[in-house]
Design a protein around this motif. Structure first.
Motif, short mmCIF file in Angstrom:
data_model
loop_
_atom_site.label_atom_id
_atom_site.label_comp_id
_atom_site.label_asym_id
_atom_site.label_seq_id
_atom_site.Cartn_x
_atom_site.Cartn_y
_atom_site.Cartn_z
N ARG A 171 0.84 -1.21 0.00
CA ARG A 171 0.00 0.00 0.00
C ARG A 171 0.87 1.26 0.00
N GLU A 172 2.01 1.21 0.67
CA GLU A 172 2.94 2.34 0.64
C GLU A 172 3.43 2.58 -0.79
N VAL A 173 3.72 1.51 -1.48
CA VAL A 173 4.16 1.63 -2.87
C VAL A 173 3.08 2.30 -3.71
N GLU A 174 1.85 1.89 -3.54
CA GLU A 174 0.76 2.49 -4.31
C GLU A 174 0.57 3.96 -3.94
N ASP A 224 -1.14 -13.47 -1.02
CA ASP A 224 -2.56 -13.41 -1.36
C ASP A 224 -3.16 -12.27 -0.56
N PHE A 225 -3.04 -11.07 -1.09
CA PHE A 225 -3.45 -9.88 -0.35
C PHE A 225 -4.96 -9.77 -0.19
N ALA A 226 -5.71 -10.40 -1.10
CA ALA A 226 -7.16 -10.29 -1.03
C ALA A 226 -7.73 -11.07 0.15
N SER A 227 -7.14 -12.27 0.44
CA SER A 227 -7.72 -13.11 1.49
C SER A 227 -6.85 -13.17 2.73
N GLY A 228 -5.69 -12.47 2.70
CA GLY A 228 -4.84 -12.46 3.87
C GLY A 228 -3.92 -13.65 3.98
N GLY A 229 -3.81 -14.42 2.91
CA GLY A 229 -2.88 -15.57 2.91
C GLY A 229 -3.60 -16.88 3.06
N ARG A 230 -3.13 -17.91 2.37
CA ARG A 230 -3.75 -19.22 2.44
C ARG A 230 -2.70 -20.27 2.11
N GLY A 244 -10.21 -0.96 0.50
CA GLY A 244 -10.39 -2.14 -0.32
C GLY A 244 -9.23 -3.11 -0.38
N PRO A 245 -9.46 -4.27 -0.99
CA PRO A 245 -8.40 -5.27 -1.15
C PRO A 245 -7.39 -4.83 -2.19
N LEU A 246 -6.17 -5.30 -2.04
CA LEU A 246 -5.11 -4.98 -2.98
C LEU A 246 -5.19 -5.87 -4.21
N GLN A 247 -4.85 -5.31 -5.34
CA GLN A 247 -4.77 -6.10 -6.57
C GLN A 247 -3.56 -7.03 -6.48
N THR A 277 -4.06 19.82 -10.78
CA THR A 277 -4.85 18.62 -10.54
C THR A 277 -4.09 17.70 -9.60
N THR A 278 -4.81 16.97 -8.82
CA THR A 278 -4.20 16.02 -7.90
C THR A 278 -4.93 14.69 -8.01
N THR A 279 -4.20 13.69 -8.52
CA THR A 279 -4.77 12.35 -8.66
C THR A 279 -3.98 11.41 -7.76
N ARG A 280 -4.62 10.83 -6.81
CA ARG A 280 -3.96 9.91 -5.89
C ARG A 280 -4.62 8.54 -5.95
N LEU A 281 -3.82 7.52 -5.64
CA LEU A 281 -4.38 6.18 -5.49
C LEU A 281 -5.21 6.13 -4.22
N PRO A 282 -6.09 5.15 -4.09
CA PRO A 282 -6.92 5.05 -2.88
C PRO A 282 -6.07 5.00 -1.62
N PRO A 283 -6.57 5.52 -0.51
CA PRO A 283 -5.81 5.48 0.75
C PRO A 283 -5.52 4.05 1.17
#
Length: 413
Positions: free
Chosen positions: A121-124, A394-400, A154-157, A144-150
């Motif tokens: 998330r820091e990278v994003e 697996d960033f979406a599910s927290g690891g498996r 949401g889950p990470l891609q 203009t200021t365009t930032r990635l979501p905080p």
């Protein structure tokens, strides 16, 4: 009276103790992102087979009259033993000296302690800040200021790459290594990998290799000369960086190789990270007499002229009528047949698409053979590096946990 040049046993002993004290332990482990999984295996099996089949042929390394008398056939440019087994393909992030079980456990605990999701998330967030600054400096009318979501949104891609192109080390004319490049469409992999490497270096587990600063020049004449080259053999920071890192998995890189030339005036800098997947490494062939070498009796690491291969795989041509860079090795000959009849457009060759990076591993140096288990229909991986510790990405599910069946019958870790 002692004779001139005599060294007493006491002095010899002190010198030996000092030498042993100064010598670092050998490299034992490395941090990596494995590239072998259910998605990549069928693609890489096909691509690597086509690559080997398309290898140019050269005369055998014997005198011409001997080859003619014995009617010896031409041989592949790259001997079979130099191709890396499928199961060994990975992206190296750094190497480590962990000589004791205690030290290894400390590194494994450190791996488990990392907050990988926060790091990504820091990278994003940093990418969003860079984008914002770029837009402010290029806009003349509005800001203009365009930032990635905080970081909490949401889950990470997932991280995913395509393996493309072909490069040679140390040069195209005298290559010992050929490697492919990972391409991440989200541009997160490289900064994320750099952060991981920095964490392990700061914690004292990973080597911080030093190289000569390639931007340092003695005067304008040197800088002017450096701007010239044939596009293949002019050294670049990444090529100098990779000259050491491609062989570290054997654990045989000496301290001299990571610090040589440190006593000259040219400044040294940390080795830039070069993410690459080695497909050919002639160090595994052992030392041999080099074709056309000045010292015919001297054995050295096998080198070969890779320019023809790079011309085909680094940016091979596809017909302007519809080539999109998706063609595999089997279609290269057909494309080359159109060279003089159609306008061509260049694309990087693609070894495999959309490979999920699902693990971060600490592996032991030295690949080990993998048995082929036909009962599970597993692919022939050949060899693999033993993972002593891993984190599931697996960033979406927290690891498996990953089942053996997901790797075609062979558990890679």
């Amino acid at each position: 009276m002692a004779s001139k040049g005599y060294s007493s046993p006491q002095r010899q002993g002190r010198g030996t103790q000092r030498d042993n004290k100064d010598k670092k332990p050998r490299l034992t482990h490395f941090l990596c992102l494995p590239l072998i999984n259910q998605t990549s295996i069928p693609q890489l099996v096909s691509s690597l087979a086509g690559f080997k089949a398309s290898m140019p042929l050269i005369p055998p390394n014997v005198p011409a009259h001997v080859a003619a008398a014995a009617q010896l056939p031409d041989v592949p440019l790259v001997p079979d033993g130099a191709f890396r087994p499928l199961g060994t393909l990975h992206l190296t992030l750094g190497v480590m000296r962990l000589p004791t079980r205690e030290r290894l456990d400390e590194a494994l605990n450190f791996l488990q302690s990392l907050d990988l999701e926060s790091m990504l998330r820091e990278v994003e967030a940093e990418a969003g800040l860079i984008l914002s600054n770029t837009e402010r400096t290029t806009s003349t009318t509005t800001e203009t200021t365009t930032r990635l979501p905080p970081a909490s949104a949401g889950p990470l891609q997932p991280l995913s790459i395509s393996l493309t192109s072909l490069s040679a080390i140390p040069s195209a004319r005298a290559a010992t290594v050929l490697h492919a490049e990972p391409v991440d469409p989200t541009s997160r992999l490289y900064p994320f990998s750099v952060k991981l490497r920095e964490k392990f270096i700061e914690a004292g587990f990973m080597e911080c290799e030093m190289i000569k600063d390639p931007k340092w020049r003695k005067g304008k004449a040197g800088a002017a000369l450096d701007a010239e080259g044939d596009g293949y053999d002019n050294p670049t920071p990444t090529r100098q960086a990779a000259d050491i890192s491609v062989n570290v998995e054997q654990g045989e890189i000496s301290d001299a190789e990571t610090s040589k030339s440190s006593n000259i005036s040219q400044p040294m800098i940390p080795r830039p990270l070069l993410l690459h997947a080695t497909v050919v490494n002639t160090i595994y062939l052992g030392k041999r007499r080099q074709r056309g070498g000045k010292d015919k009796g001297k054995k050295e690491t096998y080198k070969f002229d890779a320019r023809q291969l790079l011309g085909r795989y680094k940016n091979y041509s596809a017909s302007g009528g519809g080539g999109d860079g998706n063609e595999g090795p089997g279609n290269l000959e057909a494309h080359e047949g159109l060279l003089h009849t159609q306008e061509r457009e260049k694309f990087p060759f693609i070894w495999a698409r959309d490979i999920p990076l699902d693990r971060l591993c600490i592996c032991e140096m030295g690949a080990k053979p993998v048995p082929y288990d036909e009962t599970k229909g597993g692919p022939v991986l050949g060899e693999k590096y033993a993972a002593v510790g891993e984190r599931i990405l697996d960033f979406a599910s927290g690891g498996r946990e990953i089942d053996d069946e997901e790797e075609g019958g062979v558990k890679i870790t």
